[in-house]
Write an enzyme that holds these catalytic residues in place. Structure first.
Site, PDB file in Angstrom:
ATOM      1  N   LYS A   7      33.799 -18.909  -5.816  1.00  0.00           N
ATOM      2  CA  LYS A   7      34.812 -19.316  -4.827  1.00  0.00           C
ATOM      3  C   LYS A   7      34.728 -18.590  -3.490  1.00  0.00           C
ATOM      4  CE  LYS A   7      38.476 -16.205  -6.324  1.00  0.00           C
ATOM      5  NZ  LYS A   7      39.871 -16.055  -6.606  1.00  0.00           N
ATOM      6  N   LEU A  66      27.282 -15.678  -2.927  1.00  0.00           N
ATOM      7  CA  LEU A  66      26.995 -15.199  -4.276  1.00  0.00           C
ATOM      8  C   LEU A  66      26.952 -13.666  -4.297  1.00  0.00           C
ATOM      9  CD1 LEU A  66      24.284 -17.866  -5.135  1.00  0.00           C
ATOM     10  CD2 LEU A  66      26.564 -17.674  -6.164  1.00  0.00           C
ATOM     11  N   GLY A 117      43.601   8.791  -5.884  1.00  0.00           N
ATOM     12  CA  GLY A 117      42.641   8.592  -6.969  1.00  0.00           C
ATOM     13  C   GLY A 117      41.306   9.234  -6.654  1.00  0.00           C
ATOM     14  N   LEU A 139      35.894   8.985  -4.287  1.00  0.00           N
ATOM     15  CA  LEU A 139      34.994  10.038  -3.800  1.00  0.00           C
ATOM     16  C   LEU A 139      33.863   9.476  -2.938  1.00  0.00           C
ATOM     17  CD1 LEU A 139      34.924  12.261  -6.991  1.00  0.00           C
ATOM     18  CD2 LEU A 139      36.261  12.600  -4.917  1.00  0.00           C
ATOM     19  N   ASP A 172      33.085  -7.436 -15.687  1.00  0.00           N
ATOM     20  CA  ASP A 172      34.305  -6.652 -15.470  1.00  0.00           C
ATOM     21  C   ASP A 172      35.555  -7.260 -16.107  1.00  0.00           C
ATOM     22  OD1 ASP A 172      32.834  -4.916 -13.936  1.00  0.00           O
ATOM     23  OD2 ASP A 172      34.075  -5.103 -12.123  1.00  0.00           O
ATOM     24  N   HIS A 184      25.372  -2.880 -13.562  1.00  0.00           N
ATOM     25  CA  HIS A 184      24.233  -2.977 -14.489  1.00  0.00           C
ATOM     26  C   HIS A 184      24.692  -3.301 -15.903  1.00  0.00           C
ATOM     27  CE1 HIS A 184      25.301   1.164 -13.408  1.00  0.00           C
ATOM     28  NE2 HIS A 184      25.217   1.441 -14.683  1.00  0.00           N
ATOM     29  N   HIS A 226       3.988  17.509 -10.243  1.00  0.00           N
ATOM     30  CA  HIS A 226       4.411  18.659  -9.447  1.00  0.00           C
ATOM     31  C   HIS A 226       4.021  18.439  -7.985  1.00  0.00           C
ATOM     32  CE1 HIS A 226       5.254  22.792  -8.355  1.00  0.00           C
ATOM     33  NE2 HIS A 226       4.086  22.829  -7.732  1.00  0.00           N
TER      34      HIS A 226
HETATM   35  P1  FAD Z   1      32.481  -9.557  -9.746  1.00  0.00           P
HETATM   36  O1  FAD Z   1      31.361  -8.934  -9.044  1.00  0.00           O
HETATM   37  O2  FAD Z   1      33.854  -9.185  -9.357  1.00  0.00           O
HETATM   38  O3  FAD Z   1      32.258 -11.126  -9.592  1.00  0.00           O
HETATM   39  C1  FAD Z   1      33.175 -12.075 -10.012  1.00  0.00           C
HETATM   40  C2  FAD Z   1      33.091 -13.255  -9.080  1.00  0.00           C
HETATM   41  O4  FAD Z   1      33.844 -14.318  -9.637  1.00  0.00           O
HETATM   42  C3  FAD Z   1      33.676 -13.002  -7.694  1.00  0.00           C
HETATM   43  O5  FAD Z   1      32.726 -13.233  -6.689  1.00  0.00           O
HETATM   44  C4  FAD Z   1      34.857 -13.958  -7.605  1.00  0.00           C
HETATM   45  O6  FAD Z   1      35.014 -14.513  -6.312  1.00  0.00           O
HETATM   46  C5  FAD Z   1      34.458 -15.037  -8.593  1.00  0.00           C
HETATM   47  N1  FAD Z   1      35.593 -15.766  -9.162  1.00  0.00           N
HETATM   48  C6  FAD Z   1      36.723 -15.242  -9.725  1.00  0.00           C
HETATM   49  N2  FAD Z   1      37.517 -16.233 -10.175  1.00  0.00           N
HETATM   50  C7  FAD Z   1      36.871 -17.407  -9.906  1.00  0.00           C
HETATM   51  C8  FAD Z   1      37.171 -18.764 -10.140  1.00  0.00           C
HETATM   52  N3  FAD Z   1      38.293 -19.137 -10.768  1.00  0.00           N
HETATM   53  N4  FAD Z   1      36.295 -19.703  -9.719  1.00  0.00           N
HETATM   54  C9  FAD Z   1      35.148 -19.333  -9.086  1.00  0.00           C
HETATM   55  N5  FAD Z   1      34.798 -18.056  -8.847  1.00  0.00           N
HETATM   56  C10 FAD Z   1      35.649 -17.114  -9.258  1.00  0.00           C
HETATM   57  N6  FAD Z   1      28.980  -0.807  -9.877  1.00  0.00           N
HETATM   58  C11 FAD Z   1      27.775  -0.208 -10.048  1.00  0.00           C
HETATM   59  O7  FAD Z   1      27.163  -0.380 -11.095  1.00  0.00           O
HETATM   60  N7  FAD Z   1      27.238   0.569  -9.059  1.00  0.00           N
HETATM   61  C12 FAD Z   1      27.875   0.796  -7.893  1.00  0.00           C
HETATM   62  O8  FAD Z   1      27.357   1.505  -7.033  1.00  0.00           O
HETATM   63  C13 FAD Z   1      29.134   0.191  -7.699  1.00  0.00           C
HETATM   64  N8  FAD Z   1      29.798   0.381  -6.541  1.00  0.00           N
HETATM   65  C14 FAD Z   1      31.004  -0.232  -6.358  1.00  0.00           C
HETATM   66  C15 FAD Z   1      31.679  -0.001  -5.178  1.00  0.00           C
HETATM   67  C16 FAD Z   1      32.907  -0.583  -4.951  1.00  0.00           C
HETATM   68  C17 FAD Z   1      33.614  -0.323  -3.658  1.00  0.00           C
HETATM   69  C18 FAD Z   1      33.460  -1.450  -5.938  1.00  0.00           C
HETATM   70  C19 FAD Z   1      34.772  -2.113  -5.698  1.00  0.00           C
HETATM   71  C20 FAD Z   1      32.798  -1.675  -7.125  1.00  0.00           C
HETATM   72  C21 FAD Z   1      31.568  -1.066  -7.351  1.00  0.00           C
HETATM   73  N9  FAD Z   1      30.865  -1.241  -8.540  1.00  0.00           N
HETATM   74  C22 FAD Z   1      29.657  -0.626  -8.729  1.00  0.00           C
HETATM   75  C23 FAD Z   1      31.370  -2.116  -9.626  1.00  0.00           C
HETATM   76  C24 FAD Z   1      30.694  -3.496  -9.565  1.00  0.00           C
HETATM   77  O9  FAD Z   1      30.928  -4.064  -8.301  1.00  0.00           O
HETATM   78  C25 FAD Z   1      31.240  -4.389 -10.661  1.00  0.00           C
HETATM   79  O10 FAD Z   1      31.089  -3.766 -11.905  1.00  0.00           O
HETATM   80  C26 FAD Z   1      30.498  -5.727 -10.687  1.00  0.00           C
HETATM   81  O11 FAD Z   1      30.645  -6.377  -9.459  1.00  0.00           O
HETATM   82  C27 FAD Z   1      31.006  -6.595 -11.816  1.00  0.00           C
HETATM   83  O12 FAD Z   1      30.401  -7.832 -11.778  1.00  0.00           O
HETATM   84  P2  FAD Z   1      31.150  -9.152 -12.282  1.00  0.00           P
HETATM   85  O13 FAD Z   1      30.187 -10.267 -12.037  1.00  0.00           O
HETATM   86  O14 FAD Z   1      31.692  -8.943 -13.623  1.00  0.00           O
HETATM   87  O15 FAD Z   1      32.396  -9.320 -11.313  1.00  0.00           O
HETATM   88  P1  NAI Z   2      38.407   5.187 -11.648  1.00  0.00           P
HETATM   89  O1  NAI Z   2      39.043   4.762 -12.894  1.00  0.00           O
HETATM   90  O2  NAI Z   2      36.996   5.658 -11.646  1.00  0.00           O
HETATM   91  O3  NAI Z   2      39.255   6.361 -10.988  1.00  0.00           O
HETATM   92  C1  NAI Z   2      40.610   6.248 -10.674  1.00  0.00           C
HETATM   93  C2  NAI Z   2      41.199   7.636 -10.570  1.00  0.00           C
HETATM   94  O4  NAI Z   2      42.503   7.528 -10.043  1.00  0.00           O
HETATM   95  C3  NAI Z   2      41.286   8.352 -11.910  1.00  0.00           C
HETATM   96  O5  NAI Z   2      40.698   9.614 -11.811  1.00  0.00           O
HETATM   97  C4  NAI Z   2      42.800   8.422 -12.159  1.00  0.00           C
HETATM   98  O6  NAI Z   2      43.178   9.584 -12.861  1.00  0.00           O
HETATM   99  C5  NAI Z   2      43.342   8.427 -10.747  1.00  0.00           C
HETATM  100  N1  NAI Z   2      44.729   7.940 -10.610  1.00  0.00           N
HETATM  101  C6  NAI Z   2      45.277   6.858 -11.208  1.00  0.00           C
HETATM  102  N2  NAI Z   2      46.554   6.706 -10.810  1.00  0.00           N
HETATM  103  C7  NAI Z   2      46.823   7.715  -9.943  1.00  0.00           C
HETATM  104  C8  NAI Z   2      47.975   8.102  -9.183  1.00  0.00           C
HETATM  105  N3  NAI Z   2      49.104   7.406  -9.239  1.00  0.00           N
HETATM  106  N4  NAI Z   2      47.896   9.193  -8.402  1.00  0.00           N
HETATM  107  C9  NAI Z   2      46.735   9.906  -8.339  1.00  0.00           C
HETATM  108  N5  NAI Z   2      45.621   9.579  -9.022  1.00  0.00           N
HETATM  109  C10 NAI Z   2      45.655   8.494  -9.810  1.00  0.00           C
HETATM  110  O7  NAI Z   2      38.602   3.953 -10.646  1.00  0.00           O
HETATM  111  P2  NAI Z   2      38.036   3.659  -9.196  1.00  0.00           P
HETATM  112  O8  NAI Z   2      37.499   4.881  -8.568  1.00  0.00           O
HETATM  113  O9  NAI Z   2      39.100   2.897  -8.499  1.00  0.00           O
HETATM  114  O10 NAI Z   2      36.834   2.701  -9.504  1.00  0.00           O
HETATM  115  C11 NAI Z   2      37.022   1.481 -10.231  1.00  0.00           C
HETATM  116  C12 NAI Z   2      35.777   1.068 -10.931  1.00  0.00           C
HETATM  117  O11 NAI Z   2      34.762   0.687 -10.033  1.00  0.00           O
HETATM  118  C13 NAI Z   2      35.231   2.204 -11.769  1.00  0.00           C
HETATM  119  O12 NAI Z   2      35.571   1.948 -13.089  1.00  0.00           O
HETATM  120  C14 NAI Z   2      33.768   2.167 -11.567  1.00  0.00           C
HETATM  121  O13 NAI Z   2      33.162   1.776 -12.774  1.00  0.00           O
HETATM  122  C15 NAI Z   2      33.503   1.098 -10.507  1.00  0.00           C
HETATM  123  N6  NAI Z   2      32.726   1.697  -9.424  1.00  0.00           N
HETATM  124  C16 NAI Z   2      31.486   2.189  -9.679  1.00  0.00           C
HETATM  125  C17 NAI Z   2      30.754   2.814  -8.697  1.00  0.00           C
HETATM  126  C18 NAI Z   2      29.433   3.363  -9.026  1.00  0.00           C
HETATM  127  O14 NAI Z   2      28.914   3.049 -10.073  1.00  0.00           O
HETATM  128  N7  NAI Z   2      28.842   4.184  -8.175  1.00  0.00           N
HETATM  129  C19 NAI Z   2      31.259   2.940  -7.341  1.00  0.00           C
HETATM  130  C20 NAI Z   2      32.585   2.430  -7.186  1.00  0.00           C
HETATM  131  C21 NAI Z   2      33.253   1.806  -8.199  1.00  0.00           C
END
Ligand code: FAD
Ligand code: NAI
Length: 471
Positions: A37, A41, A184, A190, A318, A327, A450
């Site tokens: 949506k 992609l 958080g 971070l 997710d 991944h 190395h």
């Molecule tokens: P999504 O990527 O959320 O995709 C779901 C898609 O479904 C969306 O595009 C949405 O528009 C679409 N959709 C929803 N409902 C409908 C509907 N009814 N009809 C049509 N389309 C629909 N993970 C890592 O492994 N490494 C990282 O470095 C990392 N960094 C991140 C940084 C940030 C800021 C955030 C927010 C997340 C990060 N993540 C990272 C997490 C990662 O983005 C998610 O785990 C991943 O995108 C999950 O993939 P997904 O396909 O399940 O969901």
């Molecule tokens: P998170 O679950 O990693 O961290 C949220 C943090 O907020 C926790 O430490 C929690 O104790 C704290 N918290 C919750 N409520 C709070 C409150 N009221 N006051 C203060 N602290 C509070 O979630 P985050 O960082 O939002 O990331 C979401 C998801 O996105 C993660 O699960 C991660 O898997 C994914 N992600 C992965 C990345 C990567 O792989 N490099 C990068 C960014 C996101």
């Protein structure tokens, strides 16, 4: 609306989970359609997550290094200026290149890409509200729900993505806020705190728990990471909860107090980032009409073959159980398609790496020390500091360590934890080791080039069972 022909597989969501499943299904010769949506992609990961955040992390690190870490390397630079608009443009170029790449892969693998919002009309039919107007519907023998997640809101603080932001606002600010507070101290908090602190913001991270890094990070590593991030200028308030927020004035006021109750304090900032976790997104799918439910945390319930109680409807990524990582979503997507085409598929949930892309990076796979203690496992530890690694020393980038946790009797590797330069790349070796059931001695007896950072990996393994040569 003209219903298109029945597909073998209809996928709702074109994020990492959905698009990987679509390509895999196309490769396996299935007739497949993928509904997305957002008009592009790649989902959260490519559009507003992994990719844009890593672009900003990389370029803000470069900027910070040029400002603070060149003279000692024999590089004299003149005026260094931040061009934030250009930094954002560089990010957008990376994103659009990658999302278009997926469109190309869809064509190459005969995937029908339907731009619109999908909802169940019945157990096999998805009605789509098209992005360009109008409606269509598509029938699938199998259906895969891959609708992802959204950021969890903080009650009482309305997100405007300008003053009160989620990660989506944090990758798109048009100026560097003077003061930023992050609610958080998990991975999003971070990583984004790193970007804006490097670009000049005064950043305070408020974390409810007694340690940063979110769930899964090893205690010892989390402490080191906090120390190093503090040295870079980030401030931390641990064991502290945000009680309420007020964004009605010019900036944002947050009332915080000790997690266990105590004296309240007000923190004022220009921008507040809400990073308290993400929650599954299944809104608008009309799940009720086909009798599918989510659990108390909003996750679609599935069995070990990713099937809902309607066995032709599967769920990956997710919006169901497990870590919210791209991944992990990708592995599940492939396994789910293999269940459809071959009747079997597999994801090893014990060997899914996590990486936090701060500087230094933090990466881990398998169990952490606090988990092993809790489980009463008899384990041994071997670690090696990058300060004793020749490559890290030549790079003048030697903070951190590699740490192995192994079974005390069998020497089987149970977990690997790295904080240091390139930890995110190095963890691949740890993941492979775990996947193959390796022992630390297997690693210690494997020749590593190395001078490389990977030698710290080998020597940490050697320290688990005997003695590293260089420490
Ligand atoms: P999504 O990527 O959320 O995709 C779901 C898609 O479904 C969306 O595009 C949405 O528009 C679409 N959709 C929803 N409902 C409908 C509907 N009814 N009809 C049509 N389309 C629909 N993970 C890592 O492994 N490494 C990282 O470095 C990392 N960094 C991140 C940084 C940030 C800021 C955030 C927010 C997340 C990060 N993540 C990272 C997490 C990662 O983005 C998610 O785990 C991943 O995108 C999950 O993939 P997904 O396909 O399940 O969901
Ligand atoms: P998170 O679950 O990693 O961290 C949220 C943090 O907020 C926790 O430490 C929690 O104790 C704290 N918290 C919750 N409520 C709070 C409150 N009221 N006051 C203060 N602290 C509070 O979630 P985050 O960082 O939002 O990331 C979401 C998801 O996105 C993660 O699960 C991660 O898997 C994914 N992600 C992965 C990345 C990567 O792989 N490099 C990068 C960014 C996101």
């Amino acid at each position: 609306a003209t219903p298109s022909e029945e597909k073998d597989l209809v996928i709702i969501g074109g994020g990492v989970a959905g698009y990987v499943a679509a390509i895999k299904a196309g490769q396996e010769g299935l007739k497949v359609a993928c509904i997305e949506k957002r008009g592009a992609l790649g989902g959260t990961c490519l559009n507003v997550g992994c990719i844009p955040s890593k672009s900003l992390l990389n370029n803000s690190h470069l900027y910070h290094q040029i400002l603070h870490d060149t003279k000692n390397r024999g590089i004299e630079v003149g005026d260094v200026k931040l061009n934030l608009a250009q930094m954002m443009k560089a990010k957008e170029t990376s994103v659009s290149g990658l999302t278009k790449g997926i469109e190309f892969l869809f064509k190459k693998n005969n995937v029908e890409y339907i731009k619109g919002t999908g909802a169940f009309e019945d157990e096999h039919t998805i009605k789509v509200n098209l992005v360009d107007g109008g409606e269509t519907s598509v029938r699938g023998k199998n259906i895969l729900i891959a609708t992802g997640s959204e950021s969890t809101p903080f009650p009482g603080l309305e997100i405007d993505e300008k003053k009160v932001i989620t990660s989506t606002g944090a990758i798109a600010l048009t100026e560097v806020p003077k003061k930023m507070t992050v609610i958080g101290g998990g991975i999003i908090g971070l990583e984004m705190a790193s970007v804006w602190s490097r670009l000049g913001s005064e950043v305070t991270v408020v974390e409810f728990l007694g340690q940063i890094g979110g769930p899964g990070m090893d205690n010892e590593v989390a402490k080191q990471s906090q120390k190093l991030l503090s040295k870079q200028g980030m401030k931390f308030k641990l064991n502290t909860k945000v009680v309420s927020g007020d964004a009605s004035g010019e900036g944002v006021k947050l009332e915080v107090e000790a997690a266990k109750g105590g004296k309240a304090e007000t923190i004022e900032s220009d921008v507040v980032l809400v990073a308290i976790g993400r929650r599954p997104y299944t809104k608008g799918l009309n799940l009720e009409s086909i009798g599918l439910e989510t659990d108390t945390r909003g996750r679609l319930v599935i069995d070990s073959e990713y099937r809902t109680k309607l066995p032709h409807i599967r769920v990956v990524g997710d919006c169901t159980f497990g870590p919210m990582l791209a991944h992990k979503a990708e592995e599940e997507a492939v396994a789910a398609v293999e269940f459809i085409t071959k009747g079997f598929g597999h994801v090893n949930y014990g060997a899914i790496p996590s990486v936090m892309y701060t500087h230094p990076e933090v990466a881990w796979v398998g169990a952490n020390e606090q988990e092993l203690k809790e489980q009463g496992v008899n384990y041994k530890v071997g670690s090696f500091p990058f300060s004793a690694n020749s490559r890290a020393k030549t790079n003048l980038d030697s903070d951190g360590m590699v740490k192995f946790l192994a079974d005390a009797e069998t020497d089987r590797i149970l977990g690997v934890h790295i904080i240091g330069p390139n930890a995110g790349e190095m963890i691949a070796e740890g993941t492979l080791a775990l996947e193959y059931g390796a022992s630390t001695e297997d690693i210690g007896r494997t020749c590593h080039a190395h001078p490389t950072l990977a030698e710290a990996f080998k020597e940490a393994a050697m320290n688990t069972y005997g003695k590293a040569v260089h420490y």
